[in-house]
Scaffold this active site. Structure first.
Site, PDB file in Angstrom:
ATOM      1  N   GLU A  99     -12.565   0.158  12.722  1.00 57.82           N
ATOM      2  CA  GLU A  99     -12.361   1.427  12.039  1.00 57.82           C
ATOM      3  C   GLU A  99     -13.336   2.457  12.607  1.00 57.82           C
ATOM      4  OE1 GLU A  99     -11.814   1.728   7.545  1.00 57.82           O
ATOM      5  OE2 GLU A  99     -13.854   2.482   7.818  1.00 57.82           O
ATOM      6  N   ARG A 106      10.753 -15.096 -18.713  1.00 60.32           N
ATOM      7  CA  ARG A 106       9.737 -14.054 -18.497  1.00 60.32           C
ATOM      8  C   ARG A 106       8.958 -14.249 -17.200  1.00 60.32           C
ATOM      9  NH1 ARG A 106       9.840  -9.658 -17.966  1.00 60.32           N
ATOM     10  NH2 ARG A 106      11.125  -9.673 -19.846  1.00 60.32           N
ATOM     11  N   LYS A 151      -5.068  -4.827  -0.718  1.00 60.10           N
ATOM     12  CA  LYS A 151      -5.115  -4.316  -2.096  1.00 60.10           C
ATOM     13  C   LYS A 151      -3.922  -4.881  -2.880  1.00 60.10           C
ATOM     14  CE  LYS A 151      -7.526  -0.134  -0.658  1.00 60.10           C
ATOM     15  NZ  LYS A 151      -7.481   1.338  -0.517  1.00 60.10           N
TER      16      LYS A 151
END
Length: 280
Positions: free
Chosen positions: A194, A95, A130
């Site tokens: 940014e 697993r 992320k």
């Protein structure tokens, strides 16, 4: 197979989640039984995760013979590798090994779709931060296997001025030029900023930014801003980010983005269907 410390840590953590022993296997399977397990890719996609899966196998005193390499496209029913060892140890590894392969292959498959969508342009597909907590090395390796490229891996080595940093600068009356100069003095070579307006773009170019992140803008706006930035600071890199999907990624590439960062590569990946078929 040689394994770096981060690969070994991820493998060990995956095994530790299953506890100190496999009680069911201990009471039902004799220790002397040897076996081989065929690792089967049951859908079509891109394969990834071999180093991490092999590290799990090694910790369980098993070995894996891979028949497919990371980054290879595979069809449903393909045997991508064979796991060898005692049956007890194979079932112990099963697993955690499959979990890592399934996640990595799902990420690689999605990344390949984005990379194919911008093929023929100069644009490169990037991951973001992320990633799943504790699995960044796996997630980034899978993005690269799928044809993407690494972005910044942590907060320690590259500077990225984002909206909250801008707010602090405005509140404190700090100059971006001084901030980026301080970052260079501390050893930073990548100075990312940014921007959400033409005013911020002009300030960033004048301050010495090496890359502009154009966030949540349309392809048309990106085209205009990219042209302006390259006039103001020749050689500056342009990265598009925010709200970019498979449906519109080509438009951003055609508009002049050098890079496109996509959180969806890792934050909501659909695991590949991979299973283990054991023969005693």
């Amino acid at each position: 197979m040689p394994s770096d410390p981060e690969v070994e840590r991820i493998a060990a953590t995956a095994l530790a989640e299953d506890g100190e022993s496999d009680l069911t296997t201990l009471v039902s399977i004799p220790s002397h039984l040897s076996a081989a397990g065929a690792i089967e890719y049951r859908t079509h996609g891109v394969f990834a995760g071999t180093r991490f899966a092999a590290a799990v196998a090694d910790l369980c005193h098993c070995s894996v013979d891979w028949s497919v390499a990371d980054g290879a496209p595979v069809q449903a029913g393909t045997v991508i590798g064979t796991l060898h060892g005692t049956l007890r140890e194979i079932l112990r590894a099963e697993r955690p090994l499959l979990n890592l392969l399934q996640r990595a292959s799902g990420i690689a498959t999605m990344t390949r779709r984005y990379a194919d969508a911008v093929a023929g342009t100069r644009c490169r597909i990037l991951h973001t931060r992320k990633t799943a907590p504790g699995l960044r090395a796996l997630d980034v390796a899978a993005v690269v296997a799928g044809g993407g490229y690494p972005h910044r891996l942590d907060l320690a080595h590259e500077v990225m001025i984002k909206d909250n940093h801008w707010r602090s600068l405005m509140r404190e009356g700090s100059r971006l030029e001084k901030v980026l100069a301080d970052a260079k003095h501390r050893g930073a070579t990548a100075l990312y900023v940014e921007v959400e307006s033409v005013e911020q773009l002009e300030i960033a170019c004048a301050a010495g930014a090496t890359r502009l992140l154009i966030d949540n803008q349309s392809p048309e706006t990106l085209r205009t801003w990219a042209a302006l930035a390259r006039r103001l600071r020749p050689g500056i890199e342009i990265e598009a980010t925010g709200g970019i999907t498979l449906a519109n990624v080509r438009s951003y590439a055609d508009a002049g983005a050098d890079f496109i960062s996509v959180g969806a590569l890792t934050h909501s990946v659909r695991a590949a269907d991979i299973a283990l078929e054991v023969q005693i």
